[in-house]
Design a protein around this motif. Structure first.
Motif, PDB file in Angstrom:
ATOM      1  N   ALA A  15       0.858  -1.181   0.000  1.00 20.63           N
ATOM      2  CA  ALA A  15       0.000   0.000   0.000  1.00 20.63           C
ATOM      3  C   ALA A  15       0.896   1.233   0.000  1.00 20.63           C
ATOM      4  O   ALA A  15       2.009   1.200   0.527  1.00 20.63           O
ATOM      5  CB  ALA A  15      -0.905   0.014   1.230  1.00 20.63           C
ATOM      6  N   ARG A  16       0.430   2.292  -0.627  1.00 20.11           N
ATOM      7  CA  ARG A  16       1.165   3.543  -0.613  1.00 20.11           C
ATOM      8  C   ARG A  16       0.214   4.702  -0.829  1.00 20.11           C
ATOM      9  O   ARG A  16      -0.892   4.510  -1.345  1.00 20.11           O
ATOM     10  CB  ARG A  16       2.280   3.543  -1.644  1.00 20.11           C
ATOM     11  N   ILE A  17       0.623   5.857  -0.456  1.00 20.63           N
ATOM     12  CA  ILE A  17      -0.173   7.064  -0.642  1.00 20.63           C
ATOM     13  C   ILE A  17       0.347   7.783  -1.877  1.00 20.63           C
ATOM     14  O   ILE A  17       1.554   7.993  -2.023  1.00 20.63           O
ATOM     15  CB  ILE A  17      -0.077   7.980   0.594  1.00 20.63           C
ATOM     16  N   GLU A  18      -0.565   8.138  -2.765  1.00 20.39           N
ATOM     17  CA  GLU A  18      -0.226   8.862  -3.990  1.00 20.39           C
ATOM     18  C   GLU A  18      -1.041  10.144  -4.039  1.00 20.39           C
ATOM     19  O   GLU A  18      -2.188  10.179  -3.590  1.00 20.39           O
ATOM     20  CB  GLU A  18      -0.564   8.015  -5.225  1.00 20.39           C
TER      21      GLU A  18
END
Length: 54
Positions: A15-18
């Motif tokens: 998961a990552r924040i973009e």
């Protein structure tokens, strides 16, 4: 003997924040065939449409 097949959920692999641009706009003519509704669109910072929630 009957063999049971089971699956074990793995969960999320990553998961990552973009950063994205989120727009909301009314769409539709307000008729039965084309009701008035809010549409949410997600765009990249350089203007490419990623997805639309209609």
């Amino acid at each position: 003997m009957e063999k049971k097949i089971t699956a074990t959920p793995r969960g999320c692999d990553s998961a990552r924040i973009e950063q994205v641009i989120v727009t909301r706009a009314l769409k539709g003519a307000g008729t039965e065939n084309d009701p008035c509704r809010e549409v949410i669109q997600y765009w990249t910072l350089d203007g490419k449409l990623l997805c639309e929630k209609d």
